[in-house]
Design a protein around this motif. Structure first.
Motif, short mmCIF file in Angstrom:
data_model
loop_
_atom_site.label_atom_id
_atom_site.label_comp_id
_atom_site.label_asym_id
_atom_site.label_seq_id
_atom_site.Cartn_x
_atom_site.Cartn_y
_atom_site.Cartn_z
N UNK A 1 0.84 -1.19 0.00
CA UNK A 1 0.00 0.00 0.00
C UNK A 1 0.88 1.24 0.00
N UNK A 2 0.27 2.38 0.04
CA UNK A 2 1.04 3.61 -0.08
C UNK A 2 2.04 3.80 1.04
N UNK A 3 1.66 3.27 2.20
CA UNK A 3 2.50 3.50 3.37
C UNK A 3 3.75 2.63 3.35
N UNK A 4 3.58 1.36 2.95
CA UNK A 4 4.71 0.47 3.11
C UNK A 4 5.56 0.29 1.86
N UNK A 5 5.17 0.90 0.77
CA UNK A 5 5.96 0.67 -0.44
C UNK A 5 7.37 1.22 -0.28
N UNK A 6 7.48 2.38 0.39
CA UNK A 6 8.80 2.97 0.63
C UNK A 6 9.66 2.03 1.47
N UNK A 7 9.03 1.48 2.49
CA UNK A 7 9.77 0.62 3.42
C UNK A 7 10.21 -0.64 2.70
N UNK A 8 9.31 -1.17 1.90
CA UNK A 8 9.64 -2.37 1.15
C UNK A 8 10.83 -2.12 0.24
N UNK A 9 10.74 -1.01 -0.47
CA UNK A 9 11.80 -0.66 -1.42
C UNK A 9 13.12 -0.43 -0.67
N UNK A 10 13.00 0.30 0.43
CA UNK A 10 14.19 0.62 1.22
C UNK A 10 14.86 -0.65 1.74
N UNK A 11 14.05 -1.53 2.28
CA UNK A 11 14.60 -2.77 2.82
C UNK A 11 15.28 -3.57 1.71
N UNK A 12 14.61 -3.61 0.57
CA UNK A 12 15.19 -4.36 -0.56
C UNK A 12 16.52 -3.75 -0.98
N UNK A 13 16.56 -2.44 -1.05
CA UNK A 13 17.79 -1.76 -1.48
C UNK A 13 18.94 -2.02 -0.52
N UNK A 14 18.61 -2.26 0.73
CA UNK A 14 19.69 -2.43 1.69
C UNK A 14 20.22 -3.84 1.75
N UNK A 15 19.70 -4.72 0.94
CA UNK A 15 20.26 -6.06 0.89
C UNK A 15 21.39 -6.09 -0.12
N UNK A 16 22.45 -6.82 0.25
CA UNK A 16 23.58 -6.90 -0.65
C UNK A 16 23.30 -7.93 -1.74
N UNK A 17 23.73 -7.65 -2.96
CA UNK A 17 23.59 -8.61 -4.07
C UNK A 17 24.50 -9.80 -3.84
N UNK A 18 24.22 -10.95 -4.31
CA UNK A 18 22.97 -11.39 -4.91
C UNK A 18 21.88 -11.63 -3.86
N UNK A 19 20.65 -11.36 -4.25
CA UNK A 19 19.55 -11.52 -3.30
C UNK A 19 18.31 -11.96 -4.07
N UNK A 20 17.40 -12.63 -3.37
CA UNK A 20 16.16 -13.05 -4.02
C UNK A 20 14.97 -12.62 -3.17
N UNK A 21 13.85 -12.45 -3.84
CA UNK A 21 12.63 -12.06 -3.14
C UNK A 21 11.61 -13.18 -3.32
#
Ligand code: SF4
Lengths: 155, 637, 293
Positions: free
Chosen positions: A59-79
């Motif tokens: 939703x609008x509230x958590x999309x930033x958090x989701x994106x942020x958390x994803x960005x902070x994972x080091x490559x290689x990573x899977x979702x």
């Protein structure tokens, strides 16, 4: 087989799930299943994690958090998107605030269907994800270093 | 050139410069006098090192008749001036102390003074060289630094009357008095110079003439006068016991045997404790930070407090093995432990530095009070390392304060981005204070080893173990604050005058160099000195020195590892629970409002709160001093 | 016979090469035993090596590039401290080098300027000041028994050090819990699956940097257990048995206690150092100096 697949560390994020899927994820992480046998560790920190388990829709509230958390994972990573909500928004799809599945925000590698997804299915999904993780690692090694594009903001 | 001429030069030259500075008109650029005098003092101190390091103790005859008269007159003039100020500001405790001391000195002069004609008024040995180097190099560097600092200071504080001529006059008088103090063999002369330093620090602390400054200046004055009274009492005691006055010579006195020497030793060491700001007298030094920062740097590193520990060091052979010495050592030890803990609870940078100074001086006092040969070695080493690192830190804090307008540690976050060069300098200075393989930790290490052989050494080892780790805490959290990389900061390291930079660079270099060449300092200066007094000496094992140097080398090359990363790392914002961070410094709160990220250090006030520890320390240390006094009273009776 | 200086250099090299292997194995056994205590099967014995191998396969993700420097320095100085110890160097110097390496870890956490790292750094510092007095008292205690600060001489001493320093030994075991990052004292960060305020000091380290920190931990394990060895050095068999029992006790405590607050950590560690350690040394001092001068 490389080390990556022998030591997949997990971070679990609850987007706007109804908690059904979360309970199943946590059930899979309990001592009963003892996932540490496979080197799986549940971390609370994206910087240490390799596998991103997401339940619930965006939703609008958590999309930033989701994106942020994803960005902070080091490559290689899977979702791994767990449950039908994470895949498409599920029964909440028509809610005024729900944008849909998490693939609206971050690239998803494995969808685990079900409402709620069963622990066996979740484990199966993670195992699938490990194969993709390995492929990504090889791709990362083949790719010239310079091509690794910086994300996030820089100093 | 004869060494005695060098000594006289070092005492008189700063005085002459001071007088020049006082009378230099506004039209004449006085900064050149400061720079040239500082250079002269520094060079001559170095020359003294070259000329005298291989000589042992040398005493010099120097006619004292007229000099004594001049000294008495100056002392009386100062006393009258202090009386006037004391009455004007209604500081009656100071007034009483001034009166008592003046009475004691007059009585001394009237009864004995004119009869006593000492033959050897000046002397000189390796400890004097070390002190001279500390005063001559660090002290004069601080004077040069003050030029730029005071200019900015007055720009920032237009309400404070510009009394810069008097300021520089006093700085140089201060240096002159310090040289006099360390070269004098005549205790009467030492007392004279002692009082001059008290007076100079009094005026300098009160420089800004605000109410707080005046109060703190009088606090410093009263406490130091208390020591001065004890000092004068010691002189009278000596003269009563030995009317010939031969024992007023320091080098004769310390060999005159326990029964005689212990009484003046304890009295003079008491004076040393007040001057070195040990508990219960620490409050004058923490109060002294109202003065402009270079003054603090001067008081803390090369003058004033060093005079206190210097005199205690001189009496260390007398104190060795005595219960009185143990009491003094315990005062030092407890001061070290408590002030190291108190520093944890402080966020004012200058206050932290002040407590750390008091603590380290406490350690020196503890070493000198126990007084065995290897502890003497440690104490001198501590003094050198402390002077270098502390002066650098004070000047860095002063520079930062000038630029960012705050001396609070919490405001120094991200200094590595805002003022990179200064941050690195501060890092080196702090490393010099507590990290292996830099100076202070070498001394602490040697101190632990030396205390194992000393009577009641165990008490001090425990004190060192706890106090040492407490000091680690407050240094490291400050270091962390400076080094935290807050992003998107502006570089504000501009507009700092070149002579300030020069001084800072030299001092930073000194911290590293002293850590590198301390074995040389030890073998050339400290060991011969200890040898000459005790007949035996100590040093660090060669293998350990090699290891230390290797570690230092490693530490110096480590930062270059950053140049050799194969791939450029990917930069991501810090983890804030998934909160969307805008540039790492802000996050969006639940109502969509953007907040600044503020991190602040732990101060553990409930555990290391200042008041409680200070009260406890004051009580215990008064108790210890009282025991020492009762014991010497026992000796007299 | 190899001459003395070469022997110590060889020891140091052996330590540098083998300590990570031994440390990793210890960590592996630790996780296995922990799992068994919790009624699980647990990871493979070599799991710690897989983990570290993985860290080096991942990309280098930092908040600030200075983190690379701090993580590397932490590893290097930890290795230096351990190598000094195993080459028979001066105990106090070893302790100072050991502290230096931890300071780098703390600075690395501060450098990231993140709330979690920051809290971790402060807590790590509290831990350092909690355990350091006890470690210094341990070194001094060994000196009082063997008349030497050199590990080389302590290890060759034929005196059963443990009989003279029982209090110090217990004190050391207690601070060992802090050092091994085990419950109830795992405040600043914890080993494997435990969590506290995300991951404390290591929160903002990822990939290879985290791997370096992990290897430094392995070096640290071997060094810390080496100190346990010294207490029993007169008889190597007993010493090894003592290490095993001590480590088992640590795991047991880890699994049967819950984390305490930092206040409690600081208090209990200082209390232990101040009572057990100091009283033990005091008695020893009294016996040595007064009874048998
Ligand atoms: S998929 Fe079903 S169980 Fe899972 S979060 Fe959505 S609604 Fe809940």
């Amino acid at each position: 087989m490389t080390y990556l697949a022998k030591s997949p560390w997990i971070i679990h994020y609850d987007a706007s799930s109804c908690n059904g899927c979360d309970i199943e994820v946590l059930a899979a992480l309990t001592p009963v299943y003892d996932v540490e046998r496979f080197g799986i560790v549940n971390t609370g920190n994206p910087k240490h994690a390799d596998v991103f388990l997401v339940t619930g829709s965006v939703n609008d509230k958590n999309r930033e958090i989701l994106k942020n958390t994803y960005d902070q994972m080091a490559d290689p990573k899977v979702v791994v998107a767990i449950g039908i909500c994470a895949a498409s928004g599920g029964i909440f799809r028509e809610c005024y605030n729900v944008m849909g599945g998490i693939d609206k925000v971050i690239p998803v590698d494995v969808f685990v269907p079900g409402c709620a997804a069963r622990p066996e299915a979740i484990i199966d999904g993670v195992v699938k994800a490990l194969g993709i993780l390995e492929a990504k690692r090889q791709a990362m090694n083949d790719r010239p270093a310079a091509a690794a594009k910086p994300a996030g903001d820089s100093v | 050139m004869q060494i005695v001429q060098l000594l006289l030069f070092l005492i008189l030259f700063p005085l002459i410069s001071a007088i020049f500075l006082l009378f230099a008109g506004k039209s004449f650029d006085s900064s050149w006098i400061v720079k040239i005098s500082a250079l002269g003092i520094g060079v001559v101190s170095l020359y003294l090192l070259a000329a005298g390091f291989d000589k042992g103790l040398i005493t010099y005859a120097c006619s004292s008749g007229p000099v004594d008269l001049v000294m008495i007159i100056i002392e009386l003039v100062i006393a009258v001036y202090l009386l006037y100020l004391g009455i004007r500001h209604r500081k009656y405790s100071a007034v009483i102390l001034v009166l008592v001391q003046a009475a004691l000195i007059l009585w001394f002069e009237a009864t004995y003074g004119h009869k006593i004609e000492l033959s050897f008024n000046l002397f000189f040995d390796q400890l004097s060289i070390i002190m001279a180097l500390i005063i001559g190099i660090i002290g004069s560097l601080i004077c040069v630094y003050s030029l730029g600092y005071m200019e900015t200071y007055h720009q920032h504080h237009p309400e404070i009357a510009d009394r810069r001529r008097m300021f520089f006059f006093l700085l140089f008088v201060f240096l002159s008095a310090m040289f006099g103090l360390v070269f004098s063999n005549n205790l009467v002369w030492i007392l004279f110079f002692w009082e001059i330093t008290t007076f100079c620090s009094f005026v300098l602390i009160g420089y800004s003439q605000t109410e707080e400054a005046t109060n703190n200046a009088f606090l410093a004055l009263s406490m130091n006068l208390l020591g001065g009274v004890a000092f004068a009492a010691a002189l009278i005691y000596i003269a009563t016991m030995d009317p010939s006055g031969r024992l007023l010579e320091l080098n004769t006195l310390i060999y005159s045997g326990y029964v005689f020497a212990i009484i003046p030793a304890v009295l003079i060491c008491f004076a040393g404790l007040t001057k070195a700001a040990q508990l219960p007298f620490s409050s004058w030094l923490t109060g002294a930070m109202v003065a402009p920062t270079p003054v603090s740097a001067l008081l803390h590193s090369s003058t004033m407090v060093k005079a206190g520990v210097y005199i205690i060091l001189r009496f260390a052979p007398v104190l060795m093995g005595t219960t009185e010495g143990l009491m003094i050592a315990l005062v030092g030890g407890i001061t070290f432990l408590l002030t190291s803990c108190m520093a944890i609870s402080q966020s004012n940078a200058k206050r932290v530095l002040a407590y750390s100074t008091i603590g380290n001086l406490g350690l020196i006092v503890a070493c000198a009070g126990v007084g065995t040969y290897n502890l003497m070695w440690v104490a001198i080493l501590l003094m050198i390392f402390h002077a270098v690192a502390k002066s650098l830190l004070f000047l860095c804090v002063g520079t930062v304060e000038n630029r960012i307008g705050s001396r609070d540690i919490e405001d120094m976050g991200g200094l590595i981005e805002r003022m990179p060069k200064l941050a690195v300098m501060m890092f080196i200075g702090m490393a010099g204070m507590f990290l292996a393989p830099f100076g202070m930790i070498i001394s602490k290490w040697a101190a632990i080893e030396a205390f194992t052989a000393a009577p009641f050494g165990l008490v001090f080892i425990v004190i060192l173990a706890f106090g040492g780790s407490a000091s680690l805490f407050f240094w490291c959290k400050w270091m962390g604050k400076i080094l935290s990389v807050m992003r998107h900061q502006e570089n504000v390291e501009t507009g700092i005058r070149p002579e300030k930079w020069a001084v800072l660079y030299i001092l930073t270099g000194l911290v590293v160099i002293v850590a590198l060449i301390f074995p040389l300092i030890s073998s050339a200066l400290i060991e011969p000195f200890v040898m000459q007094i005790y007949g035996e000496t100590t040093r660090l094992a060669q293998a350990n020195i090699t290891i230390m140097l290797l570690m230092l080398g490693l530490l110096i090359i480590m930062p270059f590892s950053m140049l050799f990363t194969r791939k450029a790392p990917r930069i991501a914002p810090p983890y804030m629970g998934g909160m969307s961070t805008e540039g790492g410094m802000k996050y969006t709160g639940s109502m969509g409002v953007s907040h600044d990220l503020v991190l602040s250090n732990y101060y553990l006030k409930n555990y290391f709160g200042e008041e409680r520890l200070f009260m406890a320390g004051t009580l215990v240390c008064w108790g210890l001093i009282l025991i020492a006094f009762i014991m010497i009273a026992g000796v007299i009776l | 016979m190899i001459p003395e200086p070469y022997a110590s250099i060889i020891n140091a090299i052996i330590y540098l090469l083998l300590a990570p292997v031994a440390g990793g194995l210890i960590a592996g056994i630790d996780r296995k035993v922990t799992a068994r205590m919790q009624g699980r099967v647990g990871p493979p014995l070599l799991q710690p090596f897989y983990d570290v191998g993985k860290f080096f396969e991942k990309e280098n993700l930092v908040v600030t590039t200075t983190q690379n420097f701090y993580a590397l320095s932490y590893l290097v100085f930890m290795a230096v401290a351990g190598a000094l110890f195993f080459s028979g160097g001066d105990m106090l110097l070893v302790i100072f080098a050991f502290t230096l390496s931890h300071i780098f870890l703390v600075l690395g956490a501060y450098a990231a300027f993140s709330p979690y790292s920051h809290i971790g750094a402060e807590r790590e510092l509290i831990q350092i000041i909690a355990y350091e007095p006890m470690i210094i008292i341990t070194a001094v205690g060994m000196y009082m028994v063997t008349k030497s600060f050199y590990v080389g001489s302590i290890v060759q001493s034929t005196t059963p050090i443990i009989l003279y320093l029982p209090g110090v030994f217990i004190g050391y075991l207690i601070v060992l819990t802090i050092k091994l990052r085990k419950s109830p004292f795992d405040l600043s960060t914890s080993h494997h699956a435990h969590q506290e305020i995300v991951k404390g000091v290591t929160t903002d380290f990822a990939g290879p940097n985290l791997g370096r920190i992990e290897i430094a931990h392995w070096y640290e394990y071997v060094f810390l257990l080496g100190v346990v060895y010294l207490f029993f050095a007169w008889n190597p068999l007993i010493a090894i048995a003592a290490i095993i029992i001590a480590y088992f006790l640590e795991i047991l405590v880890d699994n049967t206690t819950s984390r305490v607050k930092w206040q409690m950590t600081l208090r209990s560690a200082w209390l232990v150092a101040g009572t057990l350690g100091v009283i033990n040394l005091g008695v020893l001092y009294y016996l040595r100096m007064v009874v048998v001068p």
